[in-house]
Design a protein around this motif. Sequence first.
Motif, PDB file in Angstrom:
ATOM      1  N   LEU A  20     -68.411 104.725  18.596  1.00  0.00           N
ATOM      2  CA  LEU A  20     -69.432 104.777  19.628  1.00  0.00           C
ATOM      3  C   LEU A  20     -70.811 104.764  18.974  1.00  0.00           C
ATOM      4  N   ARG A  21     -71.754 104.230  19.686  1.00  0.00           N
ATOM      5  CA  ARG A  21     -73.149 104.271  19.239  1.00  0.00           C
ATOM      6  C   ARG A  21     -73.676 105.692  19.456  1.00  0.00           C
ATOM      7  N   THR A  22     -74.680 106.068  18.685  1.00  0.00           N
ATOM      8  CA  THR A  22     -75.235 107.410  18.836  1.00  0.00           C
ATOM      9  C   THR A  22     -75.774 107.620  20.241  1.00  0.00           C
ATOM     10  N   SER A  23     -76.366 106.579  20.829  1.00  0.00           N
ATOM     11  CA  SER A  23     -76.876 106.718  22.196  1.00  0.00           C
ATOM     12  C   SER A  23     -75.735 106.992  23.174  1.00  0.00           C
ATOM     13  N   GLU A  24     -74.573 106.378  22.940  1.00  0.00           N
ATOM     14  CA  GLU A  24     -73.420 106.621  23.809  1.00  0.00           C
ATOM     15  C   GLU A  24     -72.904 108.052  23.618  1.00  0.00           C
ATOM     16  N   ILE A  25     -72.885 108.500  22.377  1.00  0.00           N
ATOM     17  CA  ILE A  25     -72.446 109.871  22.100  1.00  0.00           C
ATOM     18  C   ILE A  25     -73.376 110.867  22.780  1.00  0.00           C
ATOM     19  N   GLN A  26     -74.677 110.580  22.766  1.00  0.00           N
ATOM     20  CA  GLN A  26     -75.624 111.472  23.431  1.00  0.00           C
ATOM     21  C   GLN A  26     -75.350 111.539  24.931  1.00  0.00           C
ATOM     22  N   VAL A  27     -75.025 110.412  25.545  1.00  0.00           N
ATOM     23  CA  VAL A  27     -74.701 110.399  26.978  1.00  0.00           C
ATOM     24  C   VAL A  27     -73.421 111.199  27.226  1.00  0.00           C
ATOM     25  N   VAL A  28     -72.419 111.019  26.362  1.00  0.00           N
ATOM     26  CA  VAL A  28     -71.170 111.778  26.490  1.00  0.00           C
ATOM     27  C   VAL A  28     -71.465 113.271  26.401  1.00  0.00           C
ATOM     28  N   ALA A  32     -70.873 115.820  29.487  1.00  0.00           N
ATOM     29  CA  ALA A  32     -69.807 116.820  29.334  1.00  0.00           C
ATOM     30  C   ALA A  32     -70.352 118.210  29.024  1.00  0.00           C
ATOM     31  N   ASP A  33     -71.628 118.288  28.672  1.00  0.00           N
ATOM     32  CA  ASP A  33     -72.252 119.544  28.272  1.00  0.00           C
ATOM     33  C   ASP A  33     -71.490 120.196  27.113  1.00  0.00           C
ATOM     34  N   ARG A  34     -71.080 119.327  26.169  1.00  0.00           N
ATOM     35  CA  ARG A  34     -70.388 119.776  24.953  1.00  0.00           C
ATOM     36  C   ARG A  34     -70.807 118.876  23.804  1.00  0.00           C
ATOM     37  N   MET A  51     -61.548 112.960  28.046  1.00  0.00           N
ATOM     38  CA  MET A  51     -61.152 111.550  28.057  1.00  0.00           C
ATOM     39  C   MET A  51     -61.930 110.776  29.112  1.00  0.00           C
ATOM     40  N   ARG A  52     -62.122 111.389  30.271  1.00  0.00           N
ATOM     41  CA  ARG A  52     -62.827 110.715  31.366  1.00  0.00           C
ATOM     42  C   ARG A  52     -64.249 110.364  30.960  1.00  0.00           C
ATOM     43  N   VAL A  53     -64.984 111.315  30.424  1.00  0.00           N
ATOM     44  CA  VAL A  53     -66.382 111.050  30.116  1.00  0.00           C
ATOM     45  C   VAL A  53     -66.513 110.021  28.993  1.00  0.00           C
ATOM     46  N   ALA A  54     -65.657 110.091  27.982  1.00  0.00           N
ATOM     47  CA  ALA A  54     -65.721 109.105  26.903  1.00  0.00           C
ATOM     48  C   ALA A  54     -65.349 107.714  27.418  1.00  0.00           C
ATOM     49  N   ALA A  55     -64.279 107.628  28.217  1.00  0.00           N
ATOM     50  CA  ALA A  55     -63.871 106.331  28.764  1.00  0.00           C
ATOM     51  C   ALA A  55     -64.958 105.753  29.662  1.00  0.00           C
ATOM     52  N   TRP A  56     -65.593 106.603  30.469  1.00  0.00           N
ATOM     53  CA  TRP A  56     -66.659 106.147  31.365  1.00  0.00           C
ATOM     54  C   TRP A  56     -67.817 105.533  30.581  1.00  0.00           C
ATOM     55  N   LEU A  66     -71.829 101.289  36.517  1.00  0.00           N
ATOM     56  CA  LEU A  66     -70.751 102.231  36.822  1.00  0.00           C
ATOM     57  C   LEU A  66     -71.267 103.663  36.727  1.00  0.00           C
ATOM     58  N   ARG A  67     -71.168 104.387  37.820  1.00  0.00           N
ATOM     59  CA  ARG A  67     -71.602 105.780  37.859  1.00  0.00           C
ATOM     60  C   ARG A  67     -70.430 106.685  37.495  1.00  0.00           C
ATOM     61  N   PHE A  68     -70.751 107.824  36.890  1.00  0.00           N
ATOM     62  CA  PHE A  68     -69.720 108.756  36.471  1.00  0.00           C
ATOM     63  C   PHE A  68     -68.843 109.167  37.655  1.00  0.00           C
TER      64      PHE A  68
END
Length: 154
Positions: A20-28, A32-34, A51-56, A66-68
């Motif tokens: 994942l890109r760092t920007s994607e990790i930041q969104v995850v 997820a607040d983790r 799994m849901r938040v990473a897949a989203w 696509l909204r969460f």
Amino acid sequence: MIIEYTPDGGEPQHIDAGRLRTSEIQVVERTADRRWGDIKEAMFEGDVGAMRVAAWVIRKRGEPSLRFGDFDPFEDELRVRLDVREVRAFAEELLAKYRDNPDDLAEAFNELRDSAYDREACEQAIADVTAPKDPASPEPEPQQEESPASPSDG
């Protein structure tokens, strides 16, 4: 790590969460607040929310709008599979842990096979780690990992 998403009545989609890109990790992390490390560990343990938040986030690559809240699969539609690198590392760990107990080792290797994204690569990893070691020969080169089809492929 591969997230296998199988919508009810649909074909499995394989979502590669191993890169994942760092920007994607930041969104995850924000969603997820983790922290990312905790989320990865939670996915290994079967945490459907992780799994849901990473897949989203990964699916948003192909579906930017696509909204969460709109990605809300049933819990049995998500499963984590291990990629080639992870399978190899787990095979080595299992051998070290169960070397002196062949029955437990065989059971652990069977569980590893069930968790692997690429069963053939898993068999090769098990063969590699259990092969007798010749002290004069160099370590075998790890296999190249093949990325699964992108979520938009299907």
